[in-house]
Enzyme design. Structure first.
Site, PDB file in Angstrom:
ATOM      1  N   ARG A 135       0.836  -1.188   0.000  1.00  0.00           N
ATOM      2  CA  ARG A 135       0.000   0.000   0.000  1.00  0.00           C
ATOM      3  C   ARG A 135       0.878   1.247   0.000  1.00  0.00           C
ATOM      4  O   ARG A 135       1.909   1.298   0.672  1.00  0.00           O
ATOM      5  CB  ARG A 135      -0.909   0.030   1.251  1.00  0.00           C
ATOM      6  CG  ARG A 135      -2.151  -0.849   1.146  1.00  0.00           C
ATOM      7  CD  ARG A 135      -3.171  -0.206   0.213  1.00  0.00           C
ATOM      8  NE  ARG A 135      -4.404  -0.976   0.134  1.00  0.00           N
ATOM      9  CZ  ARG A 135      -4.651  -1.905  -0.770  1.00  0.00           C
ATOM     10  NH1 ARG A 135      -3.717  -2.220  -1.651  1.00  0.00           N
ATOM     11  NH2 ARG A 135      -5.805  -2.531  -0.796  1.00  0.00           N
ATOM     12  N   GLU A 173      -2.342   8.406  -5.861  1.00  0.00           N
ATOM     13  CA  GLU A 173      -2.351   7.700  -7.150  1.00  0.00           C
ATOM     14  C   GLU A 173      -3.412   8.291  -8.074  1.00  0.00           C
ATOM     15  O   GLU A 173      -4.590   8.334  -7.698  1.00  0.00           O
ATOM     16  CB  GLU A 173      -2.609   6.205  -6.922  1.00  0.00           C
ATOM     17  CG  GLU A 173      -1.478   5.539  -6.162  1.00  0.00           C
ATOM     18  CD  GLU A 173      -1.733   4.082  -5.833  1.00  0.00           C
ATOM     19  OE1 GLU A 173      -0.802   3.392  -5.424  1.00  0.00           O
ATOM     20  OE2 GLU A 173      -2.895   3.622  -5.984  1.00  0.00           O
ATOM     21  N   HIS A 184       0.786   0.660  -9.940  1.00  0.00           N
ATOM     22  CA  HIS A 184      -0.184  -0.137  -9.177  1.00  0.00           C
ATOM     23  C   HIS A 184      -0.776  -1.261 -10.036  1.00  0.00           C
ATOM     24  O   HIS A 184      -1.992  -1.456 -10.102  1.00  0.00           O
ATOM     25  CB  HIS A 184      -1.317   0.749  -8.635  1.00  0.00           C
ATOM     26  CG  HIS A 184      -1.966   0.180  -7.409  1.00  0.00           C
ATOM     27  ND1 HIS A 184      -2.344   0.945  -6.332  1.00  0.00           N
ATOM     28  CD2 HIS A 184      -2.297  -1.094  -7.078  1.00  0.00           C
ATOM     29  CE1 HIS A 184      -2.896   0.177  -5.405  1.00  0.00           C
ATOM     30  NE2 HIS A 184      -2.878  -1.077  -5.844  1.00  0.00           N
TER      31      HIS A 184
END
Length: 318
Positions: A234, A263, A285
């Protein structure tokens, strides 16, 4: 007839086959949803599907007909779970779908960094092989992972899956001691000892108030100057400004990240600035996003909704 609304369907690739639930329903899908669009789009919904859209107490108060929030992800930090309980809105998430994909991505980052693949590629683009006049040249160090210690923070499904793969290439694997169960175990070490003794640290824990900035300036200072730091867990687990400074000072050997605290990160984000260093890799990601994993996620998402409609508790967070 129940209404199902998917608020951010573009978080799944267009190639994913998302079959429809078994019961009678009306399906609405939006590629993305801004914060001020959440309530209008869910006003008639019985079931909401979300991946990264945020829903809190204010939104729930305006949606008395909402019965289920089906997360198209494992993480739930975009939801106020206490508010969901108070509003009697059920929440389910996706579990164990990316078992091969995330640890393989972590392993790929470890291998690319330990063998300096990106630096070698840049040297080739600059014509260094031709300039050397030899069958090979030695611009960048290469380290074997065999015989090195991998320290894993988080001994869940993904952390253990990475550990199994690392053992397969001859690494020694240790895990961080649990903060819940502190009984001594043969493969666990206190965090500080794990940081100081490992050649690679890989993060596979959830983001909680305890784990936020778990790896900061002090912890980076404990690591070996040749150590690698991997984060496919994370954004927010690592103090990113401290990491940027550590990379700039040559304090650690390198880092590979798939997540960021914001993000997508803006251009002035510490991780974007860290891309100037050849021993830093950032991917957007996508550690979870193999074709196979995304299809498993989509199938489980609909299975969770079918289970809810049938009165079965499946993968419930609330």
């Amino acid at each position: 007839m129940q209404q199902i609304v998917f608020l951010d369907s573009d978080t799944l690739d267009a190639s994913v086959r998302l079959h429809r639930p078994d019961f009678p329903h009306h399906w609405l899908s939006y590629p993305a949803t801004a914060p001020d669009q959440v309530v209008p789009r869910l006003r008639e919904a019985d079931i909401a599907i979300i991946n990264k859209v945020r829903i809190g107490a204010a939104e729930l108060a305006a949606l008395p007909g909402l019965r289920l929030i089906a997360l198209a992800a494992t993480g739930s930090d975009n939801l106020d779970l206490d508010a969901c309980r108070a509003a009697k809105v059920a929440v389910c998430n996706i579990r164990n779908y990316s078992g091969p994909s995330v640890p393989e991505h972590a392993m790929a980052l470890m291998l690319a960094l330990s063998r300096n693949l990106f630096a070698w590629r840049q040297s080739l683009l600059e014509g260094r092989w031709q300039q050397s006049g030899q069958f090979c040249f030695f611009d960048h160090p290469i380290q074997d992972l065999h015989g090195k210690r991998l320290g894993i923070i988080g001994k869940g499904t993904l952390g253990q899956a990475l550990g199994e793969r690392a053992l397969g290439i001859g690494m020694e694997v240790r895990y961080a001691q649990s903060q819940v169960d502190k009984e001594a175990q043969g493969d666990r070490l206190p965090l500080d000892e794990l940081l100081a003794s490992s050649d690679v640290i890989s993060l596979h824990c959830p983001l909680t108030p305890y784990t936020r900035n778990l790896i900061g300036e002090r912890e980076l200072g404990l690591m070996k100057p040749t150590a690698l730091l991997i984060n496919v867990g994370r954004g927010g687990l690592v103090d990113e400004q401290a990491l940027l400074q550590a990379l700039g000072n040559g304090q650690i050997g390198g880092a590979g990240f798939d997540v960021a605290s914001q993000e997508p990160p803006p251009q002035d984000h510490p991780l974007m600035q860290a891309l100037q260093y050849p021993n830093f890799i950032l991917t957007p990601h996508v550690a979870w996003a193999s074709d196979e994993s995304m299809q498993r996620l989509a199938d489980q998402l609909i299975d969770n909704i079918n289970a809810f409609a049938a009165g079965r508790r499946q993968h419930r967070l609330v």
